[in-house]
Write a protein that holds these residues in place. Structure first.
Motif, PDB file in Angstrom:
ATOM      1  N   ALA A 110      -2.743   0.012  -1.215  1.00  0.00           N
ATOM      2  CA  ALA A 110      -3.022  -1.281  -0.592  1.00  0.00           C
ATOM      3  C   ALA A 110      -1.833  -1.747   0.252  1.00  0.00           C
ATOM      4  O   ALA A 110      -2.019  -2.272   1.358  1.00  0.00           O
ATOM      5  N   ARG A 111      -0.604  -1.536  -0.245  1.00  0.00           N
ATOM      6  CA  ARG A 111       0.578  -1.901   0.540  1.00  0.00           C
ATOM      7  C   ARG A 111       0.664  -1.077   1.820  1.00  0.00           C
ATOM      8  O   ARG A 111       0.971  -1.603   2.900  1.00  0.00           O
ATOM      9  N   ALA A 112       0.380   0.221   1.723  1.00  0.00           N
ATOM     10  CA  ALA A 112       0.429   1.088   2.910  1.00  0.00           C
ATOM     11  C   ALA A 112      -0.633   0.667   3.923  1.00  0.00           C
ATOM     12  O   ALA A 112      -0.374   0.621   5.130  1.00  0.00           O
ATOM     13  N   LEU A 113      -1.825   0.349   3.460  1.00  0.00           N
ATOM     14  CA  LEU A 113      -2.898  -0.095   4.348  1.00  0.00           C
ATOM     15  C   LEU A 113      -2.540  -1.417   5.020  1.00  0.00           C
ATOM     16  O   LEU A 113      -2.745  -1.590   6.227  1.00  0.00           O
ATOM     17  N   ALA A 114      -1.967  -2.353   4.267  1.00  0.00           N
ATOM     18  CA  ALA A 114      -1.555  -3.638   4.842  1.00  0.00           C
ATOM     19  C   ALA A 114      -0.477  -3.420   5.910  1.00  0.00           C
ATOM     20  O   ALA A 114      -0.508  -4.066   6.972  1.00  0.00           O
ATOM     21  N   HIS A 115       0.452  -2.505   5.646  1.00  0.00           N
ATOM     22  CA  HIS A 115       1.505  -2.208   6.629  1.00  0.00           C
ATOM     23  C   HIS A 115       0.902  -1.618   7.904  1.00  0.00           C
ATOM     24  O   HIS A 115       1.277  -2.001   9.015  1.00  0.00           O
ATOM     25  N   ARG A 116      -0.047  -0.668   7.746  1.00  0.00           N
ATOM     26  CA  ARG A 116      -0.689  -0.081   8.929  1.00  0.00           C
ATOM     27  C   ARG A 116      -1.437  -1.142   9.741  1.00  0.00           C
ATOM     28  O   ARG A 116      -1.387  -1.136  10.966  1.00  0.00           O
ATOM     29  N   HIS A 117      -2.111  -2.053   9.052  1.00  0.00           N
ATOM     30  CA  HIS A 117      -2.824  -3.126   9.767  1.00  0.00           C
ATOM     31  C   HIS A 117      -1.860  -4.053  10.493  1.00  0.00           C
ATOM     32  O   HIS A 117      -2.133  -4.477  11.622  1.00  0.00           O
ATOM     33  N   GLU A 118      -0.728  -4.357   9.869  1.00  0.00           N
ATOM     34  CA  GLU A 118       0.264  -5.213  10.513  1.00  0.00           C
ATOM     35  C   GLU A 118       0.833  -4.540  11.761  1.00  0.00           C
ATOM     36  O   GLU A 118       0.960  -5.166  12.817  1.00  0.00           O
ATOM     37  N   VAL A 119       1.148  -3.248  11.684  1.00  0.00           N
ATOM     38  CA  VAL A 119       1.668  -2.520  12.845  1.00  0.00           C
ATOM     39  C   VAL A 119       0.627  -2.478  13.955  1.00  0.00           C
ATOM     40  O   VAL A 119       0.945  -2.701  15.132  1.00  0.00           O
ATOM     41  N   ALA A 120      -0.626  -2.214  13.616  1.00  0.00           N
ATOM     42  CA  ALA A 120      -1.691  -2.170  14.621  1.00  0.00           C
ATOM     43  C   ALA A 120      -1.879  -3.530  15.276  1.00  0.00           C
ATOM     44  O   ALA A 120      -2.082  -3.620  16.497  1.00  0.00           O
ATOM     45  N   THR A 121      -1.779  -4.599  14.512  1.00  0.00           N
ATOM     46  CA  THR A 121      -1.912  -5.950  15.077  1.00  0.00           C
ATOM     47  C   THR A 121      -0.769  -6.253  16.023  1.00  0.00           C
ATOM     48  O   THR A 121      -0.980  -6.800  17.121  1.00  0.00           O
TER      49      THR A 121
END
Length: 138
Positions: free
Chosen positions: A114-125
């Motif tokens: 979940a932390r890795a997914l949140a980080h990927r979403h933040e970078v994409a945003t």
């Protein structure tokens, strides 16, 4: 009055009924509690930890253990309803310990994912916002 009670276990995975329970012991938030059939109605919060269940006829009692992630218990004369996020039943403390360790590893892996997914979403945003800033003239 019956000499046994039922323990209903309610988790997000579903409802499970454990029958022929002669007594149980759990760690409530205000101390250790022993519960017998015919117990008066009560509601209490319990802490994570092994709940000891004694099942079977008096001449052949078996002790089994229930691990939970805390919750609430509703007691009445016919049985106990335990409501918690997760629970596992085992015949020995060693088996229960293995199940708890497996649950912790599973939760740790899910949290890491979940932390890795949140980080990927933040970078994409951030990339999308940077792209929009380049497209909009100032």
């Amino acid at each position: 009055m019956s000499r046994t009670m039922t323990v209903e276990l309610s988790t997000p995975a579903g409802l499970r009924t454990i029958t022929n329970v002669r007594r149980l012991r759990l760690e409530a938030t205000d101390g250790s509690r022993g519960i017998l059939p015919g117990h008066e109605r009560a509601r209490l919060a319990f802490a994570a930890g092994p709940i000891e269940l004694v099942r079977g006829p008096p001449d052949d009692e078996r002790v089994c253990y229930l691990a939970t992630e805390g919750g609430v218990a509703q007691l009445d004369p016919h049985g106990v309803l335990l409501v918690c996020r997760w629970a596992s039943l085992a015949d020995s403390l060693d088996e229960l310990r293995q199940q708890v360790l497996a649950r912790r590893a599973q939760r740790s892996a899910a949290e890491e994912e979940a932390r890795a997914l949140a980080h990927r979403h933040e970078v994409a945003t951030r990339r999308a916002l940077a792209g929009l800033r380049r497209e909009v003239p100032t």
